[in-house]
Design a protein around this motif. Sequence first.
Motif, short mmCIF file in Angstrom:
data_model
loop_
_atom_site.label_atom_id
_atom_site.label_comp_id
_atom_site.label_asym_id
_atom_site.label_seq_id
_atom_site.Cartn_x
_atom_site.Cartn_y
_atom_site.Cartn_z
N TYR A 50 0.83 -1.20 0.00
CA TYR A 50 0.00 0.00 0.00
C TYR A 50 0.87 1.26 0.00
CZ TYR A 50 -2.92 3.79 1.64
OH TYR A 50 -3.55 5.01 1.77
N LEU A 51 1.89 1.29 0.86
CA LEU A 51 2.79 2.45 0.90
C LEU A 51 3.48 2.64 -0.44
CD1 LEU A 51 4.42 1.99 4.43
CD2 LEU A 51 2.91 3.87 3.73
N ASP A 52 3.92 1.53 -1.02
CA ASP A 52 4.58 1.60 -2.33
C ASP A 52 3.65 2.21 -3.37
OD1 ASP A 52 6.65 1.04 -4.25
OD2 ASP A 52 5.41 -0.61 -4.94
N MET A 53 2.38 1.83 -3.35
CA MET A 53 1.43 2.38 -4.31
C MET A 53 1.19 3.87 -4.06
SD MET A 53 0.86 -0.11 -6.30
CE MET A 53 -0.41 0.65 -7.31
N GLU A 54 1.24 4.28 -2.81
CA GLU A 54 1.11 5.71 -2.49
C GLU A 54 2.29 6.50 -3.05
OE1 GLU A 54 -1.37 7.63 -0.71
OE2 GLU A 54 -2.43 5.86 -1.44
N PHE A 55 3.50 5.96 -2.88
CA PHE A 55 4.69 6.62 -3.42
C PHE A 55 4.59 6.70 -4.95
CE2 PHE A 55 7.08 4.27 0.22
CZ PHE A 55 6.49 5.10 1.15
N LYS A 56 4.17 5.60 -5.54
CA LYS A 56 4.10 5.52 -7.00
C LYS A 56 3.05 6.50 -7.54
CE LYS A 56 4.96 1.51 -8.51
NZ LYS A 56 4.88 0.06 -8.76
N LYS A 57 1.96 6.64 -6.80
CA LYS A 57 0.90 7.56 -7.22
C LYS A 57 1.44 9.00 -7.28
CE LYS A 57 -2.56 7.87 -4.39
NZ LYS A 57 -3.78 7.50 -3.63
N ILE A 58 2.34 9.33 -6.38
CA ILE A 58 2.92 10.68 -6.35
C ILE A 58 3.77 10.93 -7.59
CG2 ILE A 58 4.57 12.18 -5.15
CD1 ILE A 58 3.62 10.87 -2.52
N ILE A 59 4.66 10.00 -7.93
CA ILE A 59 5.55 10.25 -9.07
C ILE A 59 4.82 10.16 -10.40
CG2 ILE A 59 7.57 9.43 -7.79
CD1 ILE A 59 7.54 6.99 -9.72
N ASN A 60 3.66 9.50 -10.41
CA ASN A 60 2.88 9.41 -11.64
C ASN A 60 1.91 10.57 -11.82
OD1 ASN A 60 4.10 7.02 -12.45
ND2 ASN A 60 2.58 5.72 -11.47
N SER A 61 1.83 11.43 -10.81
CA SER A 61 0.91 12.56 -10.89
C SER A 61 1.49 13.65 -11.79
CB SER A 61 0.64 13.13 -9.49
OG SER A 61 1.85 13.58 -8.90
N SER A 62 0.61 14.41 -12.41
CA SER A 62 1.04 15.45 -13.35
C SER A 62 1.22 16.78 -12.62
CB SER A 62 0.02 15.59 -14.48
OG SER A 62 -1.26 15.82 -13.95
N VAL A 63 2.18 16.81 -11.71
CA VAL A 63 2.49 18.03 -10.97
C VAL A 63 3.98 18.35 -11.14
CG1 VAL A 63 0.65 17.69 -9.28
CG2 VAL A 63 2.92 16.74 -8.83
N GLU A 64 4.38 19.51 -10.70
CA GLU A 64 5.76 19.93 -10.85
C GLU A 64 6.70 19.08 -10.01
OE1 GLU A 64 5.92 24.06 -9.91
OE2 GLU A 64 4.63 24.66 -11.57
N GLU A 65 7.95 19.00 -10.46
CA GLU A 65 8.94 18.15 -9.79
C GLU A 65 9.14 18.53 -8.33
OE1 GLU A 65 12.50 18.32 -12.10
OE2 GLU A 65 11.72 17.03 -13.71
N LYS A 73 6.22 16.03 -1.50
CA LYS A 73 5.32 14.96 -1.03
C LYS A 73 6.10 13.71 -0.63
CE LYS A 73 1.14 16.30 -3.54
NZ LYS A 73 0.12 15.88 -4.56
N LEU A 74 7.11 13.36 -1.42
CA LEU A 74 7.92 12.19 -1.08
C LEU A 74 8.73 12.44 0.19
CD1 LEU A 74 9.17 11.06 -4.61
CD2 LEU A 74 7.53 9.87 -3.14
N LYS A 94 14.78 10.13 -7.28
CA LYS A 94 15.73 10.17 -8.40
C LYS A 94 15.04 9.84 -9.72
CE LYS A 94 19.79 8.84 -5.64
NZ LYS A 94 20.81 7.80 -5.39
N TYR A 95 14.18 8.85 -9.67
CA TYR A 95 13.47 8.42 -10.87
C TYR A 95 12.60 9.55 -11.42
CZ TYR A 95 10.34 5.68 -13.85
OH TYR A 95 9.62 5.19 -14.92
N SER A 96 11.95 10.30 -10.53
CA SER A 96 11.00 11.34 -10.96
C SER A 96 11.66 12.49 -11.70
CB SER A 96 10.23 11.87 -9.75
OG SER A 96 11.08 12.61 -8.89
#
Length: 218
Positions: A41-56, A62-63, A110-112
């Motif tokens: 669940y935590l991993d999906m929350e992190f992933k949801k953040i980097i997949n969002s269309s917001v500024e770096e 958020k991370l 780093k990935y984002s």
Amino acid sequence: MNNSSDLKIIENELKLISYHYYISCLFINYEFRKKILLIIYLDMEFKKIINSSVEENIIATKLDWWKITCSESIDGKYFSVPALRLLNKYFLNNNIIKNEILLVINLYKKYSIEKNRNKKIKLYSKYLIIKKNIISRILEINYFEPSVKISLNYLMLSKSFLKHNENSISIRLNNKAKNICKKPKKRYLIFFLLNSNNMFTKKNILKKLFLLIFRIWY
């Protein structure tokens, strides 16, 4: 709110976010299932953040919030967030798990911001390895049979290339994984399910469950 209510919230949200991961967790022994559900669940929350269309910088902020709160929860601080309360309950003072969770978040950061496709693939592959390490630690699996280890390595690479739209490479790697280990032992099955490109859906679940009786993961 008690821990059982917190877990129910996590289960329901995970079922909505990723039906495949939720069903996959049902193949874990009950004594470990709650902890694995939380980690995924935590991993999906992190992933949801980097997949969002917001500024770096917003993604980084958020991370960083998750990085601080996950660390402090494991160190003993109370938060009103269900996932953080469970993190405190299941992993209190567990510095190894804490460091691995923080490493996952750092890799997402780093990935984002990475622009080079090959470097993104390497970062994503490294993240998959760390996630595997966290889950194996929770499951108390200290040894992977050589065929299982090699097959999983190919499978994680396949997942990483598919994530970056390298479909032909992903298929080749996935086929190698299948050829090396078609029917893993039950204790290893969760790793194949979490990295498989053949996902559980509400339409195919009966067929998939039938195949999994024979530990066929693909």
